[in-house]
Design a protein around this motif. Structure first.
Motif: not given
Length: 869
Positions: A26, A97, A127, A159, A180
């Protein structure tokens, strides 16, 4: 890599150091996307000091080794109090995220809401997730704290689609849904990483990536492989401690365990697989990035809604879902299981989402620093509904249904913006129609007028439809009528704001509400806009607010500990003064001694602290009183009999150091050991208002010594109402200074003190201003005390309106009974810094003598020059 002198464009916070492939990749996606936009990034490691969930991460774990391999610039772990120093190293901070705003996760804390970021720097969220759908998990204190944090962000993206509503309805901020971060990069970026894998996979196989493997999920993998005709099953263990469990659970020749934990190996095994089954959100995401046919078991422990949101966006819906209870029979009858999967629509959505999200990210990182994500109305507390026709946004309103109607009362300190109450309108006229609203009610407010609003229940938006003049008709039955044009949108509720209901028990009793459509020709002309309040009107309003606070404290004087202590000291000090007279009068105290006996007896009968300093003083004073009369052989046995046995026991045990009298040349208590060479004149003439402080830490012991010196200031009847609240958290200090408004342009001071005076120490109506007198004396002693112990101080006034004062009370947790005297910024300083000269007036302008001539008749007043000779 960490160079403490290096500066960066963007600091990234989030769980990039987590020991799982989702977190690692991520933040790889976010890091690389930001760098591809032309920004230099710094990865901020998890700060310590919040709670037990925050731990010191080893330097040789999977994520940190990956960070070094890909060339991240990252910080070492620090205490959260050191985070503000990062403001000098990056101009923008972005929180990434994952479920960083889910209050059910122990590691979620203030840093993930960027509480440390300077107002001069940019705050962005990309996100970020609140976790599963639903708002009951957000408690009032979480909402209150982090609404304030989030409303300082320049841009917020989330997100999940439902998180847009959560952001608006719970936290009062505008959010945009983006993809994402793993989708910010094309598949070829992950191919580059997969090419560096330490394993070489080939042939047909089912890739199994379970974060939480169970025997049931093992059985699903076997049945799925059989359904697909795949003999080989490659298990990718959860790198966060999942390898031992995988080796035990999948100990079967049919299963092959991936040899080594590494993000590159994970990507390589995914890329080479024929089919993927996973219970991981990011495991699902990477199956789609590589265009693999896949099935997902929605992980109830890690958020089902995330899977649904992702697969709905990709256009797959529920077609990719399996459950732990699936069997060979159910899988055989599942038409969605095959070694091919049409990705035409999904890839188009991914491409569109990537382009849109990268554009949002670039705009967020380059927007003007003054823009914010805050929206109106302010946030509503989840689950704060009250019974009856009216509903409140939070606990600032008390709603009491009764026979006459609904009684709405604002809690103490609740008359500020954002505290709202509403009810459904009795009719729903069409937008654009002329309407007349009629309210039968009784008002309780010190405000001269108040606004009526319409509210949209779906969005929380509201519009003013009219103003009602109070006109002194307080707590009287009245009917108010407002004509307006119905706005477009679903405005179906009448709303009132607590900010208009000031004063004791501000609020309204609403007995009737009507709404009807009228012809436009019947609309009454709106009254002329009231003139702005004059200086005198504003001063009167503030004086009334101060009086309300004083009266409230006075009304509670019989119940508070502070008031009980004040009464003890009031009567004890009166006796001390009698003991100190040169013309001592034996048997004095016909009022004070019985009163003190009553207060001491009541204190002890109530079971209060026998070691309380004021009680000990009272006992010592009475011991001195009885001893003095014994020495001069004056009978005060009648006074002695007024004290109960527990009080007499304390009086007998008391020592002379607590109360009584002493010579004027003697010290009343030990003198603190503080810079004995610092002469009084050096302290008085050397004190300056210091606004620039060094980074040297301020010792609590130095502050305590300064406060001890301040406590030598006189106070009415020695009741000692002065209080000092000490703050060291830079976030709270900066937030307080921002509200105070008089320290702009200077760095956050190391310490912030707030001097107050407790109104409960004052017993009589004539003492209405004594808190400010005693507080001012205490305040001057504190400033001189700071100077004496080697600290700089700058008084920051608390002359402000009621709304700002209430905001500070809430932020700093200051009791309603304490009045503000002044803030003091405090810390170490370089004596060579420049300070304003602030020249003082000549003595002749300040000291005025009022001597009367010795002879009869009036003589000419002396000149100002003569007055000081």
């Amino acid at each position: 890599m960490n160079d403490p002198e290096q500066t960066y464009d963007v600091g990234i916070l989030g769980w990039w150091y987590g020991k799982n492939y989702g977190s690692i990749l991520t933040y790889y996606g976010l890091n690389r996307a930001i760098e591809e936009l032309g920004f230099r990034t710094l990865m901020v490691h998890e700060p310590l000091g919040y709670n037990g969930y925050r731990v010191l991460w080893p330097d040789d774990i999977l994520s940190v080794e990956f960070a070094r391999r890909v060339g991240y610039h990252y910080t070492t772990q620090m205490h959260f109090s050191e985070l503000p120093a990062l403001n000098a190293r990056a101009g923008t901070f972005i929180v990434g995220s994952d479920q960083l705003w889910n209050p059910l996760i122990g590691r979620v804390n203030d840093d993930l809401f960027l509480d440390f970021v300077s107002p001069k720097n940019r705050r962005v969220a990309y996100a970020t997730s609140f976790g599963n759908r639903g708002t009951k998990k957000f408690k009032p204190d979480f909402i209150q704290k982090h609404s304030a944090n989030l409303q300082k962000f320049n841009a917020i993206s989330v997100r999940e689609g439902y998180a847009v509503d959560t952001a608006r309805e719970v936290f009062g901020v505008e959010a945009t849904q983006v993809v994402d971060p793993v989708f910010l990069l094309p598949a070829r970026a992950y191919d580059t990483l997969a090419d560096k894998a330490g394993v070489d996979m080939s042939g047909d196989y089912l890739a199994v990536f379970y974060l939480d493997p169970t025997p049931e999920k093992r059985a699903v993998a076997l049945a799925l492989a059989d359904r697909l005709g795949l003999q080989r099953i490659v298990v990718i263990p959860n790198p966060d401690g999942g390898r031992p469990l995988s080796e035990e659970l999948f100990a079967d020749p049919r299963f092959e365990i991936l040899a080594e934990d590494a993000p590159e190996n994970f990507l390589h095994a995914y890329r080479k697989s024929s089919y993927v089954v996973t219970d991981s959100f990011h495991g699902t995401a990477f199956a789609t990035i590589f265009g693999k046919p896949f099935s997902s078991i929605y992980n109830t422990h890690r958020g089902i809604d995330r899977f649904k949101n992702l697969l709905d966006w990709l256009g797959f819906g529920e077609t990719r879902r399996l459950t732990e209870n699936d069997t060979a029979e159910t899988l055989a009858n599942n038409p969605n299981i095959a070694l091919t999967l049409d990705y035409t629509g999904a890839m188009a959505r991914i491409a569109e989402g990537r382009a849109r999200s990268r554009a949002w990210l670039q705009a967020a990182l380059t927007s003007e620093a003054g823009t914010t994500a805050a929206i109106a109305p302010p946030p509503q507390a989840a689950g704060a509904q009250r019974p009856g026709r009216f509903t409140a946004s939070n606990a600032a309103w008390e709603i009491t249904p009764g026979a006459e109607g609904e009684d709405l009362t604002v809690a103490p300190g609740g008359a500020v913006r954002g505290n709202q109450v509403w009810c459904d309108l009795p009719a729903r006229p069409a937008p654009g129609s002329a309407c007349r609203l009629v309210l039968d009610w009784k008002l309780r407010t010190t405000a001269p007028a108040l606004n009526l609003h319409l509210r949209n229940p779906a969005t929380g938006d509201f519009q003013v439809i009219g103003k009602v003049a109070v006109e002194g008709r307080v707590d009287q039955a009245r009917r108010d009528t407002v004509d307006f044009i119905m706005p477009s949108g679903e405005f179906s509720q009448l709303m009132l704001g607590a900010v208009h209901f000031t004063g004791p028990r501000g609020g309204a009793l609403v007995t009737g509400l009507a709404l009807e459509e009228i012809a436009r020709s019947e609309m009454r002309k709106a009254p002329a806009k009231p003139k702005p309040a004059t200086h005198a009107e504003i001063a009167l309003k503030l004086a009334l607010d101060d009086n309300d606070r004083f009266v409230k404290a006075h009304a509670q004087s019989g119940r508070s500990i502070t008031s009980a202590r004040a009464r003890l000291m009031f009567h004890a000090h009166a006796i001390e003064k009698g003991l100190s007279r040169l013309d001592f009068r034996g048997g004095f105290g016909k009022i004070s001694v019985p009163a003190l006996a009553r207060e001491m007896n009541n204190w002890l009968d109530a079971g209060r602290d026998r070691q309380d300093a004021f009680l000990r003083t009272a006992a010592s004073v009475m011991q001195a009183y009885f001893d003095r009369h014994r020495r001069i052989d004056v009978d005060v046995s009648a006074f002695h009999a007024l004290f109960g046995a527990p009080a007499l026991e304390l009086i007998a045990q008391a020592g002379p150091a607590e109360g009584g009298v002493l010579t004027a040349a003697a010290y009343r208590e030990p003198v603190p050991d503080v810079n004995p060479d610092n002469r009084f004149l050096d302290v008085v003439y050397g004190r300056r208002s210091i606004r620039d402080f060094t980074a040297a830490p301020v010792a609590d012991a130095d502050l305590a010594r300064a406060v001890q010196l301040a406590m030598q200031a006189p106070s009415v009847c020695n009741r000692q109402a002065g209080r000092v609240h000490v703050f060291s958290d830079p976030f709270r200090i900066q937030a307080a200074i921002d509200i105070q408004g008089g320290f702009g342009g200077y760095n956050t001071p190391p310490r912030l003190l707030l001097v107050t005076a407790d109104l409960n120490a004052f017993l009589f109506a004539s003492e209405r201003n004594q808190a400010f007198v005693d507080g001012g004396l205490f305040m001057m002693g504190l400033l001189l005390g700071l100077q004496h112990v080697g600290l700089g101080g700058c008084p920051l006034n608390t002359a402000m309106n009621t709304e700002r004062e209430n905001a500070l009370r809430k932020l700093l947790d200051i009791p309603e009974s304490e009045v503000f005297i002044s803030f003091v910024a405090a810390g170490h300083y370089d004596p060579a810094i420049l300070t304003p000269r602030s020249r003082r007036l000549d003595v002749e302008e300040v000291m005025r003598r009022h001597d009367r001539p010795a002879t009869t008749g009036e003589a000419a007043a002396p000149s100002q020059t003569e007055a000081v000779k």
